[in-house]
Design a protein around this motif. Structure first.
Motif, PDB file in Angstrom:
ATOM      1  N   PHE A 156      -7.202   8.491   7.090  1.00 53.15           N
ATOM      2  CA  PHE A 156      -6.133   7.345   7.467  1.00 53.15           C
ATOM      3  C   PHE A 156      -4.995   8.078   6.752  1.00 53.15           C
ATOM      4  O   PHE A 156      -4.417   7.521   5.761  1.00 53.15           O
ATOM      5  CB  PHE A 156      -6.444   5.922   7.134  1.00 53.15           C
ATOM      6  N   PRO A 157      -4.340   9.101   7.339  1.00 56.14           N
ATOM      7  CA  PRO A 157      -3.219   9.624   6.403  1.00 56.14           C
ATOM      8  C   PRO A 157      -1.724   8.899   6.288  1.00 56.14           C
ATOM      9  O   PRO A 157      -1.218   8.957   5.500  1.00 56.14           O
ATOM     10  CB  PRO A 157      -2.690  10.883   7.398  1.00 56.14           C
ATOM     11  N   SER A 158      -1.823   7.564   7.264  1.00 56.30           N
ATOM     12  CA  SER A 158      -0.694   6.757   7.188  1.00 56.30           C
ATOM     13  C   SER A 158      -0.721   5.766   5.728  1.00 56.30           C
ATOM     14  O   SER A 158       0.134   5.460   5.482  1.00 56.30           O
ATOM     15  CB  SER A 158      -0.517   6.070   8.205  1.00 56.30           C
ATOM     16  N   VAL A 159      -2.206   5.758   5.338  1.00 58.55           N
ATOM     17  CA  VAL A 159      -2.290   4.698   4.156  1.00 58.55           C
ATOM     18  C   VAL A 159      -2.042   5.554   2.924  1.00 58.55           C
ATOM     19  O   VAL A 159      -2.912   5.580   2.102  1.00 58.55           O
ATOM     20  CB  VAL A 159      -3.760   4.072   4.386  1.00 58.55           C
ATOM     21  N   PHE A 160      -0.935   5.987   2.844  1.00 57.19           N
ATOM     22  CA  PHE A 160      -0.397   6.891   1.534  1.00 57.19           C
ATOM     23  C   PHE A 160      -0.500   5.797   0.414  1.00 57.19           C
ATOM     24  O   PHE A 160      -0.539   6.462  -0.877  1.00 57.19           O
ATOM     25  CB  PHE A 160       0.732   7.427   1.658  1.00 57.19           C
ATOM     26  N   GLN A 161      -0.578   4.689   0.631  1.00 61.21           N
ATOM     27  CA  GLN A 161      -0.477   3.586  -0.845  1.00 61.21           C
ATOM     28  C   GLN A 161      -1.859   3.868  -1.389  1.00 61.21           C
ATOM     29  O   GLN A 161      -1.766   3.406  -2.740  1.00 61.21           O
ATOM     30  CB  GLN A 161      -0.496   2.274  -0.162  1.00 61.21           C
ATOM     31  N   LEU A 162      -2.797   4.503  -1.172  1.00 61.12           N
ATOM     32  CA  LEU A 162      -4.076   4.728  -1.837  1.00 61.12           C
ATOM     33  C   LEU A 162      -3.721   5.970  -2.938  1.00 61.12           C
ATOM     34  O   LEU A 162      -4.462   6.037  -3.889  1.00 61.12           O
ATOM     35  CB  LEU A 162      -5.174   5.415  -0.582  1.00 61.12           C
ATOM     36  N   PHE A 163      -2.509   6.655  -2.882  1.00 60.92           N
ATOM     37  CA  PHE A 163      -2.131   7.620  -3.896  1.00 60.92           C
ATOM     38  C   PHE A 163      -2.240   6.763  -4.906  1.00 60.92           C
ATOM     39  O   PHE A 163      -2.149   7.202  -6.196  1.00 60.92           O
ATOM     40  CB  PHE A 163      -1.059   8.203  -3.440  1.00 60.92           C
ATOM     41  N   LEU A 190       7.348   6.670   0.867  1.00 61.84           N
ATOM     42  CA  LEU A 190       8.059   5.539   1.303  1.00 61.84           C
ATOM     43  C   LEU A 190       9.473   5.884   1.495  1.00 61.84           C
ATOM     44  O   LEU A 190       9.833   5.431   2.563  1.00 61.84           O
ATOM     45  CB  LEU A 190       8.025   4.398   0.007  1.00 61.84           C
ATOM     46  N   LYS A 191      10.137   6.734   0.925  1.00 63.27           N
ATOM     47  CA  LYS A 191      11.416   7.170   1.335  1.00 63.27           C
ATOM     48  C   LYS A 191      11.393   8.042   2.551  1.00 63.27           C
ATOM     49  O   LYS A 191      12.398   7.853   3.558  1.00 63.27           O
ATOM     50  CB  LYS A 191      12.220   8.038   0.206  1.00 63.27           C
ATOM     51  N   GLU A 192      10.387   8.791   2.830  1.00 65.89           N
ATOM     52  CA  GLU A 192      10.383   9.552   4.093  1.00 65.89           C
ATOM     53  C   GLU A 192      10.239   8.540   5.332  1.00 65.89           C
ATOM     54  O   GLU A 192      10.808   8.688   6.245  1.00 65.89           O
ATOM     55  CB  GLU A 192       9.192  10.510   4.023  1.00 65.89           C
ATOM     56  N   ARG A 193       9.257   7.490   5.152  1.00 66.69           N
ATOM     57  CA  ARG A 193       9.162   6.393   6.072  1.00 66.69           C
ATOM     58  C   ARG A 193      10.290   5.434   6.338  1.00 66.69           C
ATOM     59  O   ARG A 193      10.644   5.345   7.569  1.00 66.69           O
ATOM     60  CB  ARG A 193       7.896   5.713   5.929  1.00 66.69           C
ATOM     61  N   ASP A 194      10.845   5.082   5.216  1.00 60.80           N
ATOM     62  CA  ASP A 194      11.570   3.721   5.316  1.00 60.80           C
ATOM     63  C   ASP A 194      13.223   4.415   4.967  1.00 60.80           C
ATOM     64  O   ASP A 194      14.027   3.462   5.303  1.00 60.80           O
ATOM     65  CB  ASP A 194      11.148   2.540   4.615  1.00 60.80           C
ATOM     66  N   GLY A 195      13.383   5.121   4.434  1.00 62.51           N
ATOM     67  CA  GLY A 195      14.722   5.732   3.743  1.00 62.51           C
ATOM     68  C   GLY A 195      15.111   5.061   2.221  1.00 62.51           C
ATOM     69  O   GLY A 195      16.013   5.527   1.680  1.00 62.51           O
ATOM     70  N   ASP A 196      14.376   3.845   2.061  1.00 62.90           N
ATOM     71  CA  ASP A 196      14.453   3.198   0.721  1.00 62.90           C
ATOM     72  C   ASP A 196      13.088   2.467   0.480  1.00 62.90           C
ATOM     73  O   ASP A 196      12.304   2.734   1.309  1.00 62.90           O
ATOM     74  CB  ASP A 196      15.683   2.430   0.739  1.00 62.90           C
TER      75      ASP A 196
END
Length: 324
Positions: A156-163, A190-196
């Motif tokens: 699940f590459p989108s679930v980067f919160q697991l880092f 987070l910044k790449e996805r949302d900008g902030d």
């Protein structure tokens, strides 16, 4: 001189007793409420987890019944984070200050998970892997936990919160550079996805706080301060964070830095006894008995029935003899 040395030994004993009996914020408090879906229908069998924001590692749990009602007892006074979750729904969290007397009901509204990154929560094999990783963490098998979390991210590459989880495991095993990289990866994604960090402030908050802890362990207190300040920008009114940062510095014998954060916690939450108490111990550590006495008295003034009131009063009695 002999008398002062004896008194100091007494105070050290009392301080150690304070640390033992302030375990995990347990007490007689009770919190109750309901779990519903976004249409107001009750959700049975939802798991409610309460985590103390002061005493790390303190967790209380409960489960909602068929009407969606739940109740948990055993809370100590202070800030807690409550999270309700159930397979197939997005979890929901709330932070509140719990009293040992009366607390307002808490209603969680859980939204059904739709297709997308959150699909991890609906994948049985992923849930099993997550449970295995969490058990590995509890059993201090950090390499096993890291392997499992990496496998989940691969799936699940989108679930980067697991880092975040990977970073915690790396920090526990002493691999501090890798832990920093993991926490920084969360912030980068987070910044790449949302900008902030505005769309997912809690995740950014956790990453910055964890980075601060790593920098402390690396004896880089300037970098630690920068990380903690970034966390406080995200949550400037978080007295629990300010207190926790103070506690980290105090544990690492950086008393002057600890004082700044305990004072910040007291300014954010003036009616909370605990930062005043810790300020008392800070100034006791510095040998400023008069200032120490002032803060211990303030702690008792704010809450004469706190869990550590007896210990603090005993310290006050000894300090009053010393400052005469």
């Amino acid at each position: 001189m002999k008398r002062k040395i004896l008194i100091l030994f007494t105070l050290i004993f009392l301080f150690n007793s304070y640390n033992i009996f302030s375990q995990a914020g347990m007490g007689r408090g009770r919190v109750f409420g309901k779990v519903v879906d976004d249409e107001g229908n009750p959700i049975p069998d939802a798991l409610i987890v309460a985590e103390s924001l002061i005493e790390r590692g303190t967790v209380l749990k409960g489960v909602s019944d068929k009407k969606g009602d739940w109740a948990i007892a055993g809370f100590g006074t202070g800030p807690w984070r409550l999270t309700a979750s159930k397979e197939g729904y997005m979890p929901s969290s709330i932070e509140l200050r719990v009293s040992e007397f009366r607390n307002p009901p808490v209603t969680f509204t859980l939204k059904k998970i739709k297709a997308g990154p959150s699909a991890l929560s609906t994948d049985k094999s992923a849930i099993d892997m997550l449970e295995k990783a969490e058990n590995a963490m509890k059993e201090e098998r950090y390499d096993d936990a890291i392997t499992l979390y990496n496998q989940l991210i691969e799936k699940f590459p989108s679930v980067f919160q697991l880092f975040l989880n990977i970073g915690y495991a790396q920090m526990k095993k002493g691999d501090l550079d890798s832990a920093l990289n993991s926490f920084q990866e969360v912030l980068k994604r987070l910044k790449e996805r949302d900008g902030d960090f505005s769309k997912e402030p809690e995740t950014a908050f956790k990453a910055f706080t964890a980075m601060g802890e790593v920098w402390i362990k690396k004896d880089n207190f300037e970098k630690a301060r920068e990380s903690f300040e970034e966390a406080l920008k995200i949550s400037p009114k978080d007295e629990a964070l300010a207190y926790s940062v103070g506690d980290i510095y105090f544990t690492n014998q950086k008393v002057d830095e600890a004082i700044k954060y305990f004072e910040l916690a007291a300014n954010i939450k003036p009616d909370w006894w605990k930062p005043y108490s810790k300020l008392g111990y800070c100034y006791l550590n510095k040998g400023d008995f008069k200032k120490s006495l002032e803060y211990f008295k303030k702690s008792i003034e704010v809450d004469p029935n706190s869990p550590e009131a007896g210990t603090i009063k005993a310290v006050i009695a000894e300090l009053e003899k010393m400052v005469k």
